[in-house]
Design a protein around this motif. Structure first.
Motif, PDB file in Angstrom:
ATOM      1  N   ASN A  59      -6.257   5.975 -10.591  1.00 35.12           N
ATOM      2  CA  ASN A  59      -6.660   4.570 -10.716  1.00 35.12           C
ATOM      3  C   ASN A  59      -5.578   3.675 -11.291  1.00 35.12           C
ATOM      4  O   ASN A  59      -5.773   2.468 -11.394  1.00 35.12           O
ATOM      5  N   LYS A  60      -4.455   4.247 -11.642  1.00 30.12           N
ATOM      6  CA  LYS A  60      -3.337   3.426 -12.128  1.00 30.12           C
ATOM      7  C   LYS A  60      -2.730   2.687 -10.940  1.00 30.12           C
ATOM      8  O   LYS A  60      -2.689   3.198  -9.826  1.00 30.12           O
ATOM      9  N   ILE A  61      -2.274   1.469 -11.183  1.00 32.69           N
ATOM     10  CA  ILE A  61      -1.797   0.602 -10.110  1.00 32.69           C
ATOM     11  C   ILE A  61      -0.713   1.252  -9.256  1.00 32.69           C
ATOM     12  O   ILE A  61      -0.707   1.124  -8.024  1.00 32.69           O
ATOM     13  N   GLY A  62       0.208   1.958  -9.864  1.00 33.96           N
ATOM     14  CA  GLY A  62       1.286   2.596  -9.118  1.00 33.96           C
ATOM     15  C   GLY A  62       0.768   3.631  -8.124  1.00 33.96           C
ATOM     16  O   GLY A  62       1.207   3.677  -6.976  1.00 33.96           O
ATOM     17  N   TRP A  63      -0.175   4.454  -8.553  1.00 36.30           N
ATOM     18  CA  TRP A  63      -0.738   5.455  -7.654  1.00 36.30           C
ATOM     19  C   TRP A  63      -1.625   4.807  -6.601  1.00 36.30           C
ATOM     20  O   TRP A  63      -1.631   5.224  -5.447  1.00 36.30           O
ATOM     21  N   ARG A  64      -2.381   3.788  -6.974  1.00 39.54           N
ATOM     22  CA  ARG A  64      -3.215   3.101  -5.969  1.00 39.54           C
ATOM     23  C   ARG A  64      -2.351   2.560  -4.847  1.00 39.54           C
ATOM     24  O   ARG A  64      -2.681   2.680  -3.679  1.00 39.54           O
ATOM     25  N   GLU A  65      -1.216   1.956  -5.205  1.00 37.56           N
ATOM     26  CA  GLU A  65      -0.289   1.426  -4.199  1.00 37.56           C
ATOM     27  C   GLU A  65       0.317   2.552  -3.367  1.00 37.56           C
ATOM     28  O   GLU A  65       0.388   2.465  -2.145  1.00 37.56           O
TER      29      GLU A  65
END
Length: 81
Positions: A59-65
């Motif tokens: 759910n961290k932005i980097g992984w979501r992207e």
């Protein structure tokens, strides 16, 4: 799971293959030690997580992207259903 340029289809000669591995077998092994297990594979960037670790990281932005364009090879833990 395959992610990054190979999953998107925009890879080039200098691209590495980004792979996410999630396994209970990594329990009890420090992340850096796991990372070193796969580091010797030139041309590959392998991220080895336990299911619990990845559940927190996803759910961290980097992984979501990074996972917007992904190719699921296997999902034995139902992380992407």
């Amino acid at each position: 799971m395959l992610y990054g340029s190979y999953a998107r289809g925009d890879f080039n000669l200098w691209s590495d293959v980004d792979v996410l591995l999630v396994s209970e077998r990594f329990d009890g092994i420090r992340f850096l030690d796991r990372y070193e297990l796969f580091k010797a594979r030139e041309g590959f960037e392998v991220k080895p997580y336990t299911p619990q670790e990845f559940s927190k990281m996803r759910n961290k932005i980097g992984w979501r992207e990074a996972l917007k364009d992904k190719v699921i090879i296997a999902d034995d833990y139902s992380l992407f259903t």
